[in-house]
Motif scaffolding. Sequence first.
Motif, mmCIF file in Angstrom:
data_model
loop_
_atom_site.group_PDB
_atom_site.id
_atom_site.type_symbol
_atom_site.label_atom_id
_atom_site.label_comp_id
_atom_site.label_asym_id
_atom_site.label_seq_id
_atom_site.Cartn_x
_atom_site.Cartn_y
_atom_site.Cartn_z
ATOM 1 N N SER A 1 48.542 -12.803 88.091
ATOM 2 C CA SER A 1 47.975 -13.403 86.886
ATOM 3 C C SER A 1 48.839 -13.090 85.674
ATOM 4 O O SER A 1 48.801 -11.998 85.135
ATOM 5 C CB SER A 1 46.556 -12.859 86.667
ATOM 6 N N LEU A 2 49.660 -14.072 85.270
ATOM 7 C CA LEU A 2 50.579 -13.850 84.152
ATOM 8 C C LEU A 2 50.242 -14.739 82.961
ATOM 9 O O LEU A 2 50.999 -14.842 82.017
ATOM 10 C CB LEU A 2 52.016 -14.126 84.598
ATOM 11 N N GLY A 3 49.103 -15.405 83.040
ATOM 12 C CA GLY A 3 48.715 -16.252 81.924
ATOM 13 C C GLY A 3 49.296 -17.657 81.966
ATOM 14 O O GLY A 3 49.200 -18.391 80.995
ATOM 15 N N TYR A 4 49.889 -18.046 83.112
ATOM 16 C CA TYR A 4 50.433 -19.411 83.217
ATOM 17 C C TYR A 4 49.336 -20.460 83.024
ATOM 18 O O TYR A 4 49.578 -21.531 82.486
ATOM 19 C CB TYR A 4 51.079 -19.624 84.589
ATOM 20 N N GLY A 5 48.137 -20.140 83.507
ATOM 21 C CA GLY A 5 47.037 -21.102 83.403
ATOM 22 C C GLY A 5 46.701 -21.435 81.962
ATOM 23 O O GLY A 5 46.262 -22.540 81.660
ATOM 24 N N PHE A 6 46.917 -20.473 81.060
ATOM 25 C CA PHE A 6 46.643 -20.728 79.639
ATOM 26 C C PHE A 6 47.863 -21.350 78.969
ATOM 27 O O PHE A 6 47.730 -22.272 78.171
ATOM 28 C CB PHE A 6 46.227 -19.441 78.943
ATOM 29 N N ALA A 7 49.057 -20.837 79.314
ATOM 30 C CA ALA A 7 50.272 -21.417 78.738
ATOM 31 C C ALA A 7 50.389 -22.891 79.131
ATOM 32 O O ALA A 7 50.918 -23.704 78.370
ATOM 33 C CB ALA A 7 51.498 -20.641 79.199
#
Lengths: 358, 306
Positions: A277-283
């Motif tokens: 979970s690296l925040g790609y879903g938000f980026a």
Amino acid sequence: MRIELQKRPDISKLYSILSPLIALALMVVAGAIMFILLGKNPFHGLYVYFIEPLTDPWSREQILVKATPLTLIAIGLAVCFRSGNWNIGAEGQYLIGGMFGAMIPVLFHGWESPLLLPLMLIMGMAGGALYGFIPAILKSRFGTNEILTSLMLVYVAQQFVDWVVRGPWRDPQGMGFPGTKSFNDSGLLPKIFEFGDAHYGAVIAVIAAVALWFMLSKTLKGFEIAVLGQSPRAGRFAGFSAKQMTLFAFLISGAMAGLAGIGEVSGTVGKLDDKLSLGYGFAAIIVAFLGRLNPLGIVAAGLVLALSYIGGEAAQISIGVSDRATRVFQGLLLFFVLACDTLIHYRVVLVSSVKARM
Amino acid sequence: MDVWASIILSVCAASTPLLIAATGELVVERSGVLNLGVEGMMIMGAVAAFATAQVTGNPYLGAVAAVIVGATFSLLFAFLTLTLVANQVATGLALTILGLGLSGMIGESFVGHPGVRMEALNIPVLSDIPVIGKIVFGQDLIFYLSIALLAGVAWFLFKTRAGLMLRSVGDSHNSAHALGIQVIKIRYMAILFGGGCAGLAGGHLSLVYVPQWVEGMTAGRGWIALALVVFASWRPGRLLVGAYLFGAVTIGQFHVQAIGVPIPAQFLTSLPYLATIVVLVLIARNRRLTMINTPAALGTSFVPDR
């Protein structure tokens, strides 16, 4: 002085193309200001951030690696957002997709077969789609707000995957580190070049983008998405079902996020661990809007965001700017994109207060 | 009995930020604006409060800074959605993404520093009353503020002319505009108020709840506050019930973890989020209740046609 908006009779074709570019230009200006505030040379800072990564073959490959999940998730989101459904839980669907995809190589670790990789990709898509289906079914059955439920499910997914890699799926030989056993070669997405990290996920992302572009702009389904998104009432008269559309949109975007997840697991990491979970879903939300919700535009936008990640890493090493600056850049970029989109629908006029009173 | 008193105190501490942020958002949504940036404004408030308290050594200045920063940050959202009529959902998300990033950058140098705690007021004599003394008279200032704020908002919205105007803007901005009510101005003020509240809620987190700075320390509380407004079906009274219910779930799962119940900690940590989903479903099923109170213009942009 105040700002007044005058509705354009038709949307401006010129600004449809120009607005993301103006937004990028504004971000560069904001970036320069930020570098000055941090006491750095703005020209050098911008060069390190946005130009230097492009000059180096290794960095170019890293950009491709980062752009792959961003693009995959964002094209799915584009379908969802266009249809008037707000899926902001792509991060969760990405994680569950990665986990589902890892299921076969983890549970049948010795199995080597050319079938393994396709099965993993399908499982990944299925996992993401299933997880995306939860907020969709809650919305269509009970009218639950999908923004909140899809987001809450991100936190649940993060905890669940964390439990899986520390508990039942942990590699007993992993020196106590959370994570599964590394996959066999047949469970890895092959690399594109002999050296380097770029994997075939990037090719899959481009194919998926073209396919979704075709669906959105050339098929009846695409028309249905546009109508229901812009005017649910008109859609009802046309006989389109908004509820079915919610399910469809979430399935597509969930599947794309899931594919991005298994792509990361199988192409970049080679196992499922606690750092997926690296925040790609938000980026990817930023990518979707920067690409103006057009899958082909999103491919370009994905590369831009990926560049900001890689540039951020470079800037941290060479000029000592925190890599957190990257997220600030990205957040600002979304603001600028949304602000510039106003130009497409409205003429922005500055009215002096004296004149307005006449 | 002391154990129960301390549990109730910790429930209050967990519920207070939710209540404050949700109270602010309730006013915003009653004016017809959906601001999904609560999480972002909250974390900006948290970092502002922590930094100010660190530098000045005064937690009350920290709280003031949290309010100011939260409100200022919300202005960004207000300008985009009201003046430039950008999409409210997308802009709210942008505010959250930017807030999480910016607070991480600002707070980087504070990671690991011990914070300045805002101590409980402990009103002399009264707080020595057994059992209820500590709960009623021995809490921090922000707790009392949260209750006062809620009461104030309930009174403002339903007992004053200005509150009626705000609700009318939220139900039909065109009618309100035709009546000469300044739609945009009222919405600007509502958003500023919501931003200040979200900031203060964040300040409570970094001054009272866990007096330190951790990146992303709001951990979805801003989103839970948004869900609470839906849960309360836009009524202030129900907000109190909802916030304390969630506070109790949060504290409850901590205690279950501490006792050592053989359930993986990750499942217990997910509980508040799962509870949010369950509650949202239960509320949404009760259509009539929701429909009556939902501000009719919620989430739609307003462009005056002169």
